[in-house]
Design a protein around this motif. Structure first.
Motif, mmCIF file in Angstrom:
data_model
loop_
_atom_site.group_PDB
_atom_site.id
_atom_site.type_symbol
_atom_site.label_atom_id
_atom_site.label_comp_id
_atom_site.label_asym_id
_atom_site.label_seq_id
_atom_site.Cartn_x
_atom_site.Cartn_y
_atom_site.Cartn_z
ATOM 1 N N TYR A 1 -7.201 2.791 4.897
ATOM 2 C CA TYR A 1 -7.780 4.378 5.038
ATOM 3 C C TYR A 1 -6.859 5.119 3.637
ATOM 4 C CZ TYR A 1 -7.793 9.290 6.379
ATOM 5 O OH TYR A 1 -7.973 10.470 6.178
ATOM 6 N N LEU A 2 -5.826 4.951 3.564
ATOM 7 C CA LEU A 2 -5.080 5.313 2.500
ATOM 8 C C LEU A 2 -5.998 5.139 0.978
ATOM 9 C CD1 LEU A 2 -2.726 6.693 0.946
ATOM 10 C CD2 LEU A 2 -1.595 4.581 0.853
ATOM 11 N N LYS B 1 9.250 -10.978 -6.008
ATOM 12 C CA LYS B 1 10.297 -9.976 -5.921
ATOM 13 C C LYS B 1 10.073 -8.723 -6.185
ATOM 14 C CE LYS B 1 14.319 -13.069 -6.387
ATOM 15 N NZ LYS B 1 15.618 -13.204 -7.387
ATOM 16 N N PHE B 2 8.897 -8.549 -7.184
ATOM 17 C CA PHE B 2 8.515 -6.902 -7.435
ATOM 18 C C PHE B 2 7.642 -6.233 -6.345
ATOM 19 C CE2 PHE B 2 5.222 -4.316 -9.420
ATOM 20 C CZ PHE B 2 6.124 -3.279 -9.914
ATOM 21 N N LEU B 3 6.832 -7.150 -5.979
ATOM 22 C CA LEU B 3 5.666 -6.827 -5.037
ATOM 23 C C LEU B 3 6.199 -6.367 -3.631
ATOM 24 C CD1 LEU B 3 2.527 -8.460 -6.241
ATOM 25 C CD2 LEU B 3 3.011 -6.152 -6.630
ATOM 26 N N ILE B 4 7.026 -7.509 -3.155
ATOM 27 C CA ILE B 4 7.393 -6.882 -1.558
ATOM 28 C C ILE B 4 7.889 -5.723 -1.375
ATOM 29 C CG2 ILE B 4 9.006 -7.797 0.206
ATOM 30 C CD1 ILE B 4 8.508 -10.818 -0.465
ATOM 31 N N PRO B 5 8.894 -5.219 -2.079
ATOM 32 C CA PRO B 5 9.416 -3.736 -1.833
ATOM 33 C C PRO B 5 8.256 -2.958 -2.029
ATOM 34 C CG PRO B 5 10.924 -4.988 -3.338
ATOM 35 C CD PRO B 5 9.749 -5.859 -3.105
ATOM 36 N N VAL B 6 7.358 -3.125 -3.212
ATOM 37 C CA VAL B 6 6.269 -1.940 -3.343
ATOM 38 C C VAL B 6 5.393 -2.149 -2.176
ATOM 39 C CG1 VAL B 6 4.116 -1.946 -4.639
ATOM 40 C CG2 VAL B 6 6.142 -2.194 -5.930
ATOM 41 N N ILE B 7 5.093 -3.365 -1.401
ATOM 42 C CA ILE B 7 4.337 -3.524 -0.148
ATOM 43 C C ILE B 7 4.900 -2.687 0.909
ATOM 44 C CG2 ILE B 7 3.551 -4.846 1.358
ATOM 45 C CD1 ILE B 7 2.710 -7.252 -0.678
ATOM 46 N N ILE C 1 6.930 -0.135 0.731
ATOM 47 C CA ILE C 1 6.804 1.384 0.249
ATOM 48 C C ILE C 1 5.162 1.626 0.643
ATOM 49 C CG2 ILE C 1 6.795 3.038 -1.500
ATOM 50 C CD1 ILE C 1 8.965 1.499 -2.635
ATOM 51 N N LEU C 2 4.045 0.769 0.244
ATOM 52 C CA LEU C 2 2.820 1.259 0.217
ATOM 53 C C LEU C 2 2.621 1.316 1.966
ATOM 54 C CD1 LEU C 2 -0.231 1.475 -0.622
ATOM 55 C CD2 LEU C 2 -0.129 -0.939 -0.551
ATOM 56 N N VAL C 3 3.043 0.464 2.743
ATOM 57 C CA VAL C 3 2.811 0.347 4.221
ATOM 58 C C VAL C 3 3.339 1.722 4.753
ATOM 59 C CG1 VAL C 3 3.394 -0.752 6.282
ATOM 60 C CG2 VAL C 3 2.545 -2.033 4.462
ATOM 61 N N GLY C 4 4.681 1.926 4.482
ATOM 62 C CA GLY C 4 5.235 3.147 4.747
ATOM 63 C C GLY C 4 4.613 4.661 4.594
ATOM 64 N N TYR C 5 4.046 4.397 3.211
ATOM 65 C CA TYR C 5 3.269 5.692 2.874
ATOM 66 C C TYR C 5 2.021 5.869 3.484
ATOM 67 C CZ TYR C 5 1.125 9.251 -0.032
ATOM 68 O OH TYR C 5 0.655 10.269 -0.616
ATOM 69 N N SER C 6 1.394 4.620 3.931
ATOM 70 C CA SER C 6 0.153 4.507 4.426
ATOM 71 C C SER C 6 0.155 5.333 5.634
ATOM 72 C CB SER C 6 -0.583 3.247 4.501
ATOM 73 O OG SER C 6 -0.715 2.455 3.036
ATOM 74 N N ILE C 7 1.011 4.705 6.589
ATOM 75 C CA ILE C 7 1.343 5.397 7.919
ATOM 76 C C ILE C 7 1.611 6.908 7.813
ATOM 77 C CG2 ILE C 7 2.455 5.286 10.010
ATOM 78 C CD1 ILE C 7 2.933 2.297 9.552
ATOM 79 N N TYR C 8 2.582 7.273 6.861
ATOM 80 C CA TYR C 8 2.818 8.679 6.614
ATOM 81 C C TYR C 8 1.270 9.569 6.414
ATOM 82 C CZ TYR C 8 4.427 12.911 4.447
ATOM 83 O OH TYR C 8 4.520 14.272 3.969
#
Length: 544
Positions: free
Chosen positions: A388-389, A317-323, A325-332
């Motif tokens: 890459y990030l 439950k904690f890591l799925i939202p983190v993932i 966010i991580l994916v969105g920020y990686s693309i940005y």
């Protein structure tokens, strides 16, 4: 190239180099350990059926007779025999499964001829093929980012990616498809860089290999075409012409099978009609999120029974939202810090391979995009962005605190992957074996009885697959009767006196007919006790 990255061929620091090597070893280990442990499920038994040269209709005609047979009698259709040749293997796809191109299955047949037809052997081919992912993604990172360091990080991530490890142990074509996606992408970028006839020929060959592995490779080739056209500013330059000729050559090589697909389009639509099943859009979007998380963390999220451990539940439950966010920020981050040719390649790969599946599901209804295996190109693009990030941030010298934060993120992400693979390696089944998640519990009930008879419903076009997978897990003492509506009358009225327990396996509640059940209850006077076992087991008990 980003200035934070080391030179192209620079090795990472010793500690990171050691960590990547350890993860690579773990990745290889997880791909082979307990490879035969998980249930050989419905789809995989169809692989064995096809490479053995049998069609479904032929097998149904021979075993769904209502006659009593043993477990070994079904194994005949899961093993290579002298009377069935490679031609029979290819023909089984031509007449019944043209949407699955034959490359992987032809390789599997040769593999079985060399080493046997056991579960471990058949799955080991996928595991060995999956090892080619490591050099292919490393090469792609060299071509795309001009950085071996990003390649090392990408290899580390994919080595312990739960999704890739699961499909490396699956007797299906998806690990080979992953390799062809990465290979065709790397050869395209190299051809655009060196611009030689040989390099474009290599790309044409990779296109053909991808198409002969999985039909959705056409989306990958289209994504490559969009990328080339955009990079060349929609002008018919030498590069564009070279791409068109190479991709055309690849498609021409695939023409024989394409003709087969078109000729058998009615059968293809029939066997893939499950993709048009409608679910609420909210459920569909939730499945996208969960599927994305499987590439980084996977504690069998879809199985409620796994949540007896509240710690795992909280971690997920904690890591799925983190993932997310991580994916969105990686693309940005990728778009902000790389050249256009880099971020454009990844965005086009993600978008062109995902939207044709996702948009029809949202607008018209369907579950095409719910099948995570269909979106492997999309997720590979996302994994490249994340690699890459992490690669640029864990060696950043601009801000020491920020560097430590990203090192912690990297360690957490990798640890989650390792933990997921370790848990999965000990399991008997997993979420991707959707039709057989509860098979181990059901089989234990049957095998624990003294002298059982199992009646298996043959109703439904693909029902024979349910009988096939049972042959791998039932004890030899279990006797079977594969019956359908037309031959249910052949069931003996006194068989209950010959067996300690009589079970009915009803895997598909939608296809089994009420007429079938009525004959059992009214003509043969058997009581169908539907509430003894959990509904998910699809197991009923019969008694006089």
């Amino acid at each position: 190239m980003n200035s934070n990255l080391p030179p192209v061929w620079a090795f990472p620091p010793k500690v990171l180099r050691f960590l990547v090597i350890v993860l690579l070893v773990l990745g290889v280990f997880f791909r082979f350990v307990n490879i035969e442990r998980k249930v050989y499920w419905f789809d995989e038994t169809l692989t064995s059926l096809r490479i053995s040269g049998y069609t479904m209709s032929e097998t149904v005609g021979q075993v769904c007779t209502g006659q009593e047979i043993g477990v070994k009698d079904l194994q005949k259709y899961q093993r290579l025999t002298p009377e069935k040749t490679l031609t029979d293997t290819i023909n089984s796809f031509v007449v019944e499964n043209a949407q699955h191109p034959p490359l992987y299955y032809v390789l599997s047949r040769f593999w079985a001829q060399l080493f046997g037809s056991s579960v471990a052997v058949i799955r080991s081919l996928s595991a060995i093929i999956s090892l080619l992912v490591f050099p292919c993604i490393y090469w792609l990172c060299l071509e795309l980012f001009e950085s071996s360091f990003v390649g090392w990080v990408a290899v580390a991530l994919i080595a312990v990616s739960p999704f890739h490890v699961l499909y490396a142990q699956e007797a299906r074509e998806y690990s080979l498809w992953t390799v062809t996606i990465l290979l065709s992408s790397a050869t395209l970028l190299r051809a655009m860089r060196v611009e030689t006839k040989f390099s474009w020929l290599m790309y044409a060959i990779s296109v053909a290999l991808g198409l002969y592995t999985f039909l959705f490779s056409v989306l990958v080739t289209i994504a490559h075409g969009v990328y080339v056209f955009v990079i060349e500013r929609f002008r018919f330059t030498q590069r564009v012409i070279a791409y068109l000729l190479a991709s055309l050559l690849g498609f021409l090589a695939f023409t024989p099978w394409l003709v087969i697909v078109i000729t058998n389009l009615g059968k293809v639509n029939e066997t893939t009609d499950w993709t048009s099943n409608k679910i609420p859009n909210l459920s569909l979007i939730k499945s996208w999120i969960v599927n994305l998380s499987y590439f980084f963390i996977d504690f069998n999220y879809d199985l409620r029974s796994v949540y007896n451990d509240s710690v795992l539940k909280l971690i997920v439950k904690f890591l799925i939202p983190v993932i997310l966010i991580l994916v969105g920020y990686s693309i940005y981050f990728l778009c902000r810090n790389t050249q256009q040719r880099i971020w454009l390649f990844i965005l086009i790969l993600i978008g062109v391979t995902a939207l044709p599946l996702a948009m029809p599901d949202l607008i018209l209804g369907g579950v095409r995009s719910q099948a995570s295996r269909y979106l492997i190109p999309t997720y590979l693009g996302i994994q490249l962005a994340v690699a890459y990030l992490l690669a640029t941030q864990i060696i950043s010298t601009v801000n020491n605190q920020r560097q430590k934060l990203w090192q912690l993120v990297t360690v957490t992400l990798i640890s989650a992957g390792v933990m997921s693979c370790a848990i999965s390696s000990q399991a008997e089944t997993w979420w991707l074996k959707a039709l057989n998640i509860y098979t181990p519990q059901m089989v234990r009930i049957i095998n624990q009885t003294a002298n059982p008879l199992l009646i298996v419903s043959c109703e439904g076009s693909s029902s024979i697959g349910h009988g096939m997978f049972l042959s791998h897990v039932l004890a030899p003492k279990v006797r079977l009767r594969l019956v359908n509506e037309s031959n249910v009358a052949q069931i003996s009225d006194n068989f209950s006196n010959s067996f300690s327990d009589v079970f009915l396996y009803n895997p598909d509640y939608n296809t089994i007919s009420q007429v079938f059940l009525d004959k059992l209850e009214n003509q043969h006077k058997y009581k169908i006790e539907k509430n003894i076992y959990p509904e998910n087991f699809a197991l009923w008990k019969l008694s006089k």
